[in-house]
Design a protein around this motif. Structure first.
Motif, PDB file in Angstrom:
ATOM      1  N   THR A   1      45.480  21.939  49.694  1.00 43.90           N
ATOM      2  CA  THR A   1      46.425  21.093  48.872  1.00 43.90           C
ATOM      3  C   THR A   1      47.687  22.330  48.763  1.00 43.90           C
ATOM      4  OG1 THR A   1      45.642  18.844  48.609  1.00 43.90           O
ATOM      5  CG2 THR A   1      47.709  19.119  47.643  1.00 43.90           C
ATOM      6  N   GLU A   2      47.184  23.513  47.724  1.00 41.54           N
ATOM      7  CA  GLU A   2      47.414  24.244  47.736  1.00 41.54           C
ATOM      8  C   GLU A   2      48.049  25.168  48.348  1.00 41.54           C
ATOM      9  OE1 GLU A   2      47.601  28.422  45.016  1.00 41.54           O
ATOM     10  OE2 GLU A   2      46.455  27.407  44.227  1.00 41.54           O
TER      11      GLU A   2
ATOM     12  N   ASN B   1      50.662  23.285  50.141  1.00 40.86           N
ATOM     13  CA  ASN B   1      52.204  23.699  50.065  1.00 40.86           C
ATOM     14  C   ASN B   1      52.625  24.642  50.326  1.00 40.86           C
ATOM     15  OD1 ASN B   1      52.988  21.102  48.578  1.00 40.86           O
ATOM     16  ND2 ASN B   1      51.031  21.308  47.264  1.00 40.86           N
TER      17      ASN B   1
ATOM     18  N   THR C   1      50.507  20.768  58.639  1.00 44.48           N
ATOM     19  CA  THR C   1      51.767  21.136  58.066  1.00 44.48           C
ATOM     20  C   THR C   1      52.287  21.371  59.871  1.00 44.48           C
ATOM     21  OG1 THR C   1      50.944  23.576  59.239  1.00 44.48           O
ATOM     22  CG2 THR C   1      51.078  22.954  56.748  1.00 44.48           C
TER      23      THR C   1
ATOM     24  N   LYS D   1      54.295  24.696  53.982  1.00 49.22           N
ATOM     25  CA  LYS D   1      54.994  23.565  54.022  1.00 49.22           C
ATOM     26  C   LYS D   1      56.421  23.835  52.997  1.00 49.22           C
ATOM     27  CE  LYS D   1      55.393  19.530  55.629  1.00 49.22           C
ATOM     28  NZ  LYS D   1      55.821  19.814  57.402  1.00 49.22           N
ATOM     29  N   ASN D   2      56.293  25.197  52.240  1.00 53.66           N
ATOM     30  CA  ASN D   2      57.046  25.081  51.290  1.00 53.66           C
ATOM     31  C   ASN D   2      57.393  26.946  51.629  1.00 53.66           C
ATOM     32  OD1 ASN D   2      57.333  22.991  49.964  1.00 53.66           O
ATOM     33  ND2 ASN D   2      55.757  23.421  48.247  1.00 53.66           N
TER      34      ASN D   2
END
Length: 147
Positions: A8-9, A12, A52, A15-16
């Motif tokens: 999950t990290e 993120n 993603t 995605k960010n």
């Protein structure tokens, strides 16, 4: 140890980030451990690609570039004279054969019966062990074959 929180990290981060790139060492399907098979990195790469929308750049096996680089520093060595010996029909054998190397599948480690039928073209040879594969290569070379 890899786990859901780390996956999950990574998701993120990708995605960010602006212009994020997903780079994978490999997309192996599974690995052999002491107590049996475990998921390989490919399962996690596929999860990140799917979630993603990115496509990973693979820099290890079975990418063409990996196999091309493996012989690049050997001046005068032709790809068709090279042999890849491995227990993974996809990552080792198919990857090598895709650039013109001979692929020998050994029936050890993560090999499973029938793996030799899972790629086209089939492995150059399927042998019981690494020792058998090395003996074959030595025999070919001693008979004057460039292998």
């Amino acid at each position: 140890m890899f786990n859901y929180e780390k996956l999950t990290e990574a998701f993120n981060c990708l995605k960010n980030a602006d212009n994020a790139e997903l780079i994978a060492i490999n997309k192996s399907r599974y690995l052999q451990r002491q107590h049996g098979l475990v998921l390989g990195g490919g399962a996690f790469v596929a999860a990140l690609e799917y979630s993603t929308g990115l496509t990973a750049t693979v820099v290890g096996k079975p990418s063409r570039k990996f196999f091309e680089q493996s012989i690049a520093d050997f001046e005068g060595v032709e790809v068709e004279d090279c042999v890849m010996i491995g227990d993974d029909v996809q990552d080792d054998v198919a990857g090598a054969q895709a650039i013109g190397m001979k692929g020998i599948l050994v029936q050890t480690g993560k090999y499973r019966p029938g793996d030799e039928t899972k790629i086209n073209p089939a492995p150059y040879l399927t042998l019981p062990s690494l020792v058998d594969a090395i003996d074959h290569v030595i025999e070919l070379h001693s008979n004057g074959c460039e292998t």
